[in-house]
Design an enzyme around this catalytic site. Structure first.
Site, PDB file in Angstrom:
ATOM      1  N   HIS A   1      -3.652  -5.617   1.116  1.00 60.85           N
ATOM      2  CA  HIS A   1      -3.470  -5.933   2.536  1.00 60.85           C
ATOM      3  C   HIS A   1      -3.915  -7.377   2.776  1.00 60.85           C
ATOM      4  O   HIS A   1      -4.789  -7.890   2.091  1.00 60.85           O
ATOM      5  CB  HIS A   1      -4.300  -5.003   3.406  1.00 60.85           C
ATOM      6  CG  HIS A   1      -3.843  -3.586   3.387  1.00 60.85           C
ATOM      7  ND1 HIS A   1      -2.705  -3.170   4.030  1.00 60.85           N
ATOM      8  CD2 HIS A   1      -4.379  -2.483   2.799  1.00 60.85           C
ATOM      9  CE1 HIS A   1      -2.550  -1.866   3.861  1.00 60.85           C
ATOM     10  NE2 HIS A   1      -3.554  -1.424   3.110  1.00 60.85           N
TER      11      HIS A   1
ATOM     12  N   CYS B   1       0.837  -1.198   0.000  1.00 61.21           N
ATOM     13  CA  CYS B   1       0.000   0.000   0.000  1.00 61.21           C
ATOM     14  C   CYS B   1       0.882   1.261   0.000  1.00 61.21           C
ATOM     15  O   CYS B   1       1.552   1.537  -0.985  1.00 61.21           O
ATOM     16  CB  CYS B   1      -0.974  -0.035   1.164  1.00 61.21           C
ATOM     17  SG  CYS B   1      -2.371   1.112   0.967  1.00 61.21           S
TER      18      CYS B   1
END
Length: 483
Positions: free
Chosen positions: A428, A331
């Site tokens: 994630h 991310c």
């Protein structure tokens, strides 16, 4: 349907509110009852994507799992994600509405109470039981005015309260009595009992104190939960405590402890892996040698990139790669690995651009609309199955994306460097899947990683907490408190 409700508040942060709510939810679900978790206001950088395309605190997603449910944005209608020491992104019913500093947010809270009660009302209509979690402590004098997280919510929703305290911190009786004394008369009447958490030793030695507490307060002690060693429930926000010592014969993974690190639960499968020594490395700490370096998510990517450089990580990464090490960015960490990060709208801080680390051929622009997706697919490494979620404001572009790290259903994600040493992704939960975790560790240099079923470990933690609730608390009294 109009659900029965119980709220769990705590004397302090990390007193055990999230764990107790998780345990109660699972016990009710075991009995075949329809139960849902609820937290009016949460402040956390660990979050989850909901089935309705929103974002809530990670703890409520775990509690939803305990109920046998997919997480929904109504379970945590107000989420604050700090992006500075005095400000946070405000997420209402799953979606970001802007950034506010602490003073502005305090003035905004009365308008949010309606949204909180709206979400709560929907849950009450859909379930038999709703178990509510407070935030921090109800006795924070400076936060009691316009409170929507603790007693302010309990008064508005007219629900009973149980208070939990952590005896492992010391001063448990002072915590409980002091908290009760600082509440108003009507709030004190809402408190129907106490739970003491993380007790070690002979319960007989605690009995005189419990008797005194009941006589002093007029409230029953509903039970004493033992210290559950090695209990794993995903953290709401605080980073896990470091292990007592590292093992030289384990595969070493290091992660910079960014000032605004987010979704560090990504690393729980590595922290619990028998072959891995995972270390978070903070400001002022020497950057040790490692087999794998992972740059984590961040709520303020450009500021945390400045922190990385100031802390010596850029040079450490280049040295690590020269010696054949591997690097992963997740991310915000993925964005840092690129050529540049642009924030023209000032989404995460002052508007502007930053030069990236230059290890992947991508540029990223932060945009107002956040990407929130629950996704599945396969790594390009070994075609290993992977599931997870995306929470990011940035959109990345560039030739590096032609070598994706993940092939999701219908699209590709992330990038691999041409030399195969650097991998980045928006996904994630990268290590949660056993096949994906093993493939990534093999890529990074661990020849034969042991099997680790992290999904089962997470389920075991929920089960252990529920077992403790059933064994050590007066369950019939707790059920009777629900109203």
């Amino acid at each position: 349907m109009n659900a029965k409700v119980l709220m769990v508040q705590g004397c302090t942060s990390d007193a055990g509110k999230s764990a107790l709510v998780t345990g109660i939810c699972r016990v009710l679900a075991r009995r075949g009852l329809k139960v849902a978790p609820f937290k009016p206001q949460n402040m956390a950088l660990n979050s989850a994507v909901t089935v309705d395309g929103g974002e809530i605190g990670r703890a409520q997603a775990v509690q939803a799992q305990a109920c046998g449910l997919l997480p929904h944005s109504d379970m945590n209608p107000v989420l604050l994600k700090p992006n500075s020491d005095i400000g946070a992104q405000v997420i209402v019913q799953g979606h970001a509405v802007g950034n506010l500093d602490a003073c502005d947010y305090h003035g905004h809270k009365p308008r949010l109470l309606g949204k909180v009660l709206e979400s709560f009302g929907r849950l009450k209509q859909a379930y038999d039981f709703v178990v509510v979690e407070g935030a921090g402590s109800p006795a924070e004098i400076n936060l009691r005015d316009r409170d929507i997280a603790n007693m302010g919510f309990a008064e508005a929703a007219d629900c009973p309260v149980v208070i939990i305290a952590d005896i492992d911190r010391g001063g448990v009786f002072a915590h409980l009595v002091g908290t009760l004394e600082l509440l108003s008369e009507s709030e004190q009447a809402r408190v129907r009992g106490f739970v003491i958490n993380r007790f070690r030793g002979d319960i007989a030695l605690l009995k005189p104190g419990l008797d005194w507490l009941e006589a002093r307060s007029g409230k029953p002690v509903l039970g004493v939960l033992p210290y559950l060693h090695d209990l794993h429930l995903e953290a709401e926000d605080a980073l896990p405590q470091p292990a007592a010592g590292s093992s030289a014969d384990k595969f070493r993974v290091i992660v910079p402890r960014l000032p605004r690190i987010s979704n560090h639960t990504d690393f729980d499968p590595l922290r619990l892996h028998p072959d891995v020594d995972l270390q978070f490395v903070g400001m002022g700490e020497a950057i040790p040698g490692a087999d794998l370096i992972i740059l984590p998510g961040s709520k303020n990517v450009r500021a945390d990139l400045d922190w990385l450089r100031a802390s010596g990580w850029e040079a450490a990464l280049l040295r690590h790669l020269r010696y054949g090490g591997k690097v992963i960015g997740i991310c915000g960490g993925f964005q840092m690995l690129g050529q540049a990060i642009h924030d023209p709208l000032g989404i995460e801080g002052p508007a502007g651009s930053s030069t990236g680390l230059g290890l992947l051929e991508i540029d990223t622009e932060l945009r107002a609309e956040k990407q929130l997706h629950r996704v599945g697919g396969h790594l390009t490494l070994e075609n290993a199955a992977v599931e997870g979620y995306e929470i990011h404001a940035g959109i990345s572009s560039g030739p590096g994306l032609l070598r994706p790290a993940v092939r999701l259903t219908g699209r590709d994600d992330g990038a691999m460097a041409a030399d195969g040493q650097v991998l980045g992704t928006y996904l994630h939960g990268l290590f949660d899947s056993s096949p994906a975790g093993a493939a990534l560790l093999r890529w990074a240099g661990l020849a034969a990683p042991a099997e680790l079923d992290y999904v089962d470990l997470r389920e075991q933690g929920i089960g252990r907490m529920a077992d403790a609730v059933e064994k050590y608390l007066d369950w019939e009294k707790i059920v009777a408190i629900f109203a």
